[in-house]
Design a protein around this motif. Structure first.
Motif, short mmCIF file in Angstrom:
data_model
loop_
_atom_site.label_atom_id
_atom_site.label_comp_id
_atom_site.label_asym_id
_atom_site.label_seq_id
_atom_site.Cartn_x
_atom_site.Cartn_y
_atom_site.Cartn_z
N ARG A 107 59.87 -2.55 16.82
CA ARG A 107 60.27 -2.85 15.43
C ARG A 107 61.64 -2.24 15.15
N ARG A 108 61.80 -1.02 15.61
CA ARG A 108 63.05 -0.30 15.40
C ARG A 108 64.20 -0.95 16.19
N ALA A 164 65.26 -3.93 14.30
CA ALA A 164 65.98 -3.55 13.08
C ALA A 164 67.41 -3.13 13.41
N ASP A 165 67.57 -2.37 14.49
CA ASP A 165 68.91 -1.91 14.88
C ASP A 165 69.83 -3.07 15.21
N GLU A 191 49.36 -5.88 9.50
CA GLU A 191 48.31 -5.11 10.16
C GLU A 191 47.04 -5.93 10.26
N ARG A 233 47.05 -10.19 1.70
CA ARG A 233 48.19 -9.30 1.86
C ARG A 233 49.13 -9.80 2.97
N LYS A 282 53.04 -10.87 2.61
CA LYS A 282 54.13 -10.38 3.46
C LYS A 282 54.93 -11.53 4.05
N THR A 323 57.24 -12.84 1.43
CA THR A 323 58.40 -11.96 1.25
C THR A 323 59.38 -12.12 2.40
N THR A 332 63.29 -13.41 2.36
CA THR A 332 64.43 -12.61 2.84
C THR A 332 65.26 -13.36 3.89
N VAL A 358 60.17 -7.22 -3.14
CA VAL A 358 61.24 -6.74 -2.27
C VAL A 358 62.60 -7.29 -2.74
N VAL A 395 68.35 -8.90 0.85
CA VAL A 395 67.48 -8.08 1.69
C VAL A 395 67.79 -8.39 3.15
N ASP A 405 66.28 -6.37 5.63
CA ASP A 405 65.05 -6.00 6.34
C ASP A 405 64.13 -5.30 5.34
N PHE A 406 62.86 -5.29 5.63
CA PHE A 406 61.93 -4.57 4.75
C PHE A 406 60.70 -4.13 5.53
N ALA A 407 60.04 -3.12 5.02
CA ALA A 407 58.76 -2.69 5.60
C ALA A 407 57.85 -2.31 4.45
N VAL A 408 56.59 -2.59 4.63
CA VAL A 408 55.61 -2.28 3.58
C VAL A 408 54.56 -1.40 4.22
N ASN A 409 54.10 -0.37 3.48
CA ASN A 409 53.07 0.46 4.11
C ASN A 409 51.84 -0.39 4.31
N GLU A 410 51.15 -0.14 5.41
CA GLU A 410 50.02 -1.01 5.73
C GLU A 410 48.84 -0.60 4.88
N ARG A 427 61.91 4.60 8.14
CA ARG A 427 62.68 4.62 9.39
C ARG A 427 62.56 3.30 10.14
N ARG A 428 61.50 2.55 9.88
CA ARG A 428 61.35 1.25 10.54
C ARG A 428 62.52 0.33 10.21
N VAL A 429 63.09 0.49 9.02
CA VAL A 429 64.19 -0.40 8.66
C VAL A 429 65.55 0.27 8.86
N VAL A 430 65.56 1.48 9.40
CA VAL A 430 66.76 2.28 9.62
C VAL A 430 67.38 2.68 8.26
#
Ligand code: SF4
Lengths: 444, 255
Positions: A398-399, A402-403, A412, A425, A429, A432, A436, B80, B116, B118-123, B202-205
């Motif tokens: 994922r990181r 993103a980078d 999940e 949910r 997502k 969303t 984006t 978002v 936007v 990038d985005f991340a949502v808590n699971e 941090r997932r989206v930097v």
């Protein structure tokens, strides 16, 4: 009217017939008392093919139960609860839990009682693999053996040839031991010719599946991931059989023909995605939902490699279908030669199984290879609570994305346990994510 | 032009009215089992402050987890994108937005145009969300505002290891039984929530400047912990921190 022409696959019926045929064979063997061998489908399934036997693979069986649970929850929730009632906790491999539940409930999703095998044969690849069938054997009261499986490192790690040689010898020696053990516990004679054929066919069918995946580089894609699930399963269930080789040859021709004629899997393909990890089998409609936005998942490291043989080509810096023995100019003559070649095939070319062990650079390189060569616009990562193997390195991936500014969506869930998936949910997502990346729903 | 934006959240409904690009009225109401009543109340307050009637509104855009429970808006958008639009307008230098609502935390990367990237949502776990903070403040028998103030009194570093809200609560109960001073427990909770938020972010930097919004961002304890967890020297907290998403919707309606 879509952007592309589409039409159903001609070999669809054959795929279904072969898949159901595997389970019919198991049922017959159960009823007639002939030999069944069980284990994970990532086992070295050509090994027991030295006997006349039917092979019951735990992962596709678990997926079938999860899928059957859509109509009848007793096959999903019910089996999960049966394993939990026997104290197997919820954080273990969901295929394993559903399999244990099926055994304890003595129900087979394809009909009748659970088919108890003559013995269980497993490879040890993820944290669960080895233990899974040890437990099954304890409950069933049948012998158990396991081949420890230490794949070669990814190319990025420059593993020494000596290290690879040692791994290959280690696996080959275990295979030879297992053959003796199988003869002992079954009281049957192992047929080397049958085994050698099975190794050849397994290598050939998995190479052919990789070739089928290569055709999907076409725009529009000739297969979407939902189709792949019904097609790669042939290699998962019966890759060691000649019928699998024949099926993939026909499929490959058909896919090439579709690509030449511009036939799409999805008529409105605008945004090409790949997926990570097994899907939530009980809620595959999320893939259909993507289509409302013109997005389509056209593969995955998982779907390409679970039953695909892939070799890294240094010159082209790409992963390409690995060469089966005949194609590589090799004739396997003895049991030893077949075990040696088979070890090399599994250790070097089963790239999915590498990623269950090694995270980081290597997996990223393979994913980048897919992104570049299959012209991928974004990725969907299933943070899969049901599989600790494919979860290895998911957040690093994922990181990595993103980078590099590659759009990625995480959701999940659980491959087989419907209680750990929230459809609303997940849809939220996806909405969303689509917003984006600038995609709106296609007007009907 | 008069537009409105609404955020129908899990716990509260927020409405913002814009008149020629400026905020003319705001309303907030607690949503219980039925979001509809809160929707009407929030609207009534916002309209009253703006001195207009509902018919004067040209367009309404809405967002939020409970949007399906209400009627009377023209378009919907995601939280978002609403957050990103609002923060870009409020401070164009913002590159990362952290929004902690009652049941969900979000990390959003915003590009130079306010889009936007990038985005991340808590699971599923609530341990990174406002509802968990509230549950903990109830357990400590203080209001959510006092909870933050208590946390600020402590410099202790007590770990809360559980990733799950249920287990985290039992860790808090153990700390209470051990007669750990209340400020230390409050700080431990803030630190624990911040750790989860930081790992999601941090997932989206995370790139400065960073804005922290949403109902839970009102808590001073959580603000400090989050700043430390992300090793930031500066975090931007907009005024009307709960109204950010509704404001973004109103901006969208005005486009
Ligand atoms: S790789 Fe995943 S599905 Fe396979 S045995 Fe391991 S945990 Fe289970």
């Amino acid at each position: 009217m879509g952007i592309y022409k589409t039409e159903p696959l001609k070999c669809w019926g054959k795929a279904k017939e072969l898949r159901l045929g595997v389970y019919e064979g198991i049922k017959k063997a159960r009823d007639n008392g002939t030999m069944i061998v069980a284990g994970g489908t990532e086992s070295a399934i050509a090994l027991p093919a030295g006997f006349d036997m039917d092979f019951l693979g735990g992962e596709p069986y678990g997926a079938s139960c999860a899928f059957a649970g859509i109509q009848d929850p007793s096959w999903n929730r019910g089996l999960m609860e049966a394993s939990e009632a026997a104290s197997y906790p919820r954080d273990m491999c969901a295929y394993m839990r559903i399999g244990i539940g099926s055994l304890l409930s003595d129900k087979f999703v394809f009909g009748g009682k659970y088919p108890v095998p003559t013995f269980n044969l497993q490879t040890h690849i993820c944290d669960t693999h080895g233990k899974w069938y040890q437990i099954m054997s304890d409950i069933e009261g049948v012998p158990y053996n396991c081949v420890d499986y230490v794949p070669y490192e990814w190319e990025t790690e420059n593993e020494s040839e000596e290290s690879k040689r040692l791994k290959r010898v280690y696996m080959k020696d275990q295979m030879l031991d297992v053959i003796d053990w199988m003869e002992k516990v079954s009281g049957k004679k192992f047929d080397d010719e049958k085994f050698i054929n099975a190794v050849n066919w397994e290598c050939e069918s998995t190479s052919l599946w990789a070739q089928c995946c290569m055709v999907n580089q076409a725009i529009p894609a000739v297969m979407d991931e939902k189709m792949m699930y019904s097609l790669y399963i042939i290699a998962v269930l019966m890759r060691q059989q000649k019928a699998a080789v024949e099926f993939y040859k026909v499929l490959l021709d058909e896919l090439k023909d579709r690509a030449a004629r511009g036939i799409a899997a999805f008529e409105n393909e605008k945004f090409r995605m790949i997926h990570d990890s097994q899907p939530p089998w009980h809620n595959l409609q999320i893939f259909r939902y993507l289509e409302q936005f013109g997005a389509v998942s056209i593969g995955a490291h998982y779907s390409f490699s679970l039953s695909g043989g892939w070799a890294y080509d240094k010159e082209q810096d790409k992963y390409l279908p690995a060469k089966a023995p005949k194609e590589a100019g090799v004739t396997l003559k003895t049991r030893e030669e077949a075990c040696d070649w088979y070890s090399e095939w599994l250790l070097a070319y089963q790239t999915l199984l590498r990623s269950l062990r090694y995270s980081g650079r290597g997996k990223h390189k393979r994913i980048q290879d897919i992104i570049d060569n299959w012209k991928i616009d974004g990725m969907m990562i299933h943070l899969n609570r049901g599989c600790e193997g494919t979860a290895v390195g998911q957040m690093e991936l994922r990181r990595y994305l993103a980078d590099r500014g590659i759009p990625a969506l995480t959701y999940e869930g659980n491959l087989a346990d419907v209680r750990e998936f929230d459809l609303e949910r997940t849809i939220d997502k996806i909405d969303t994510f689509m917003e984006t990346v600038g995609l709106t729903k296609i007007a009907k | 032009m008069i537009t409105a934006g609404a955020d129908v959240g899990s716990k509260t409904v927020k409405v913002v009215i814009l008149k020629d690009g400026k905020i003319a009225g705001k309303g907030i109401a607690i949503a219980g089992l039925e979001a509809e009543g809160a929707w009407e109340n929030a609207w009534a307050d916002a309209l009253k402050e703006a001195g207009i009637s509902r018919n004067d509104i040209n367009k309404t855009v809405a967002t939020g987890a409970r949007l399906k429970e209400v009627k009377g808006f023209d378009e919907e958008m995601s939280m978002v994108t609403a957050d990103a639009m609002a923060m870009h307008k409020l401070n164009p230098e913002i590159k990362t937005v952290l929004d902690v609502g009652a049941e969900e935390g979000r990390a959003i990367k915003v590009d130079k145009d306010g889009k936007v990237s990038d985005f991340a949502v808590n699971e599923k776990c609530a341990a990174g969300a406002g509802a968990f903070m509230e549950a903990m403040s109830r357990a400590m028998q203080v209001s959510i505002e006092q909870f933050g103030e208590e946390a600020l009194k402590s410099t202790a570093n007590l770990p809360i290891n559980a990733q799950c809200a249920v287990f985290a609560e039992s860790e808090v109960v153990s700390l209470v039984h051990e007669e750990t001073p209340r400020p230390d427990i409050c700080k431990a909770v803030c630190d624990g929530v911040s750790d989860r938020l930081a790992s999601m972010a941090r997932r989206v930097v995370v790139e400065p400047k960073v804005a922290f919004v949403g109902g839970a961002a009102k808590g001073m304890g959580l603000r400090r912990s989050l700043k430390e967890a992300l090793e930031l020297t500066e975090v931007y907290f907009p005024d009307d921190i709960e109204f950010v998403a509704a404001y973004g919707c109103a901006l969208k309606a005005a486009e």
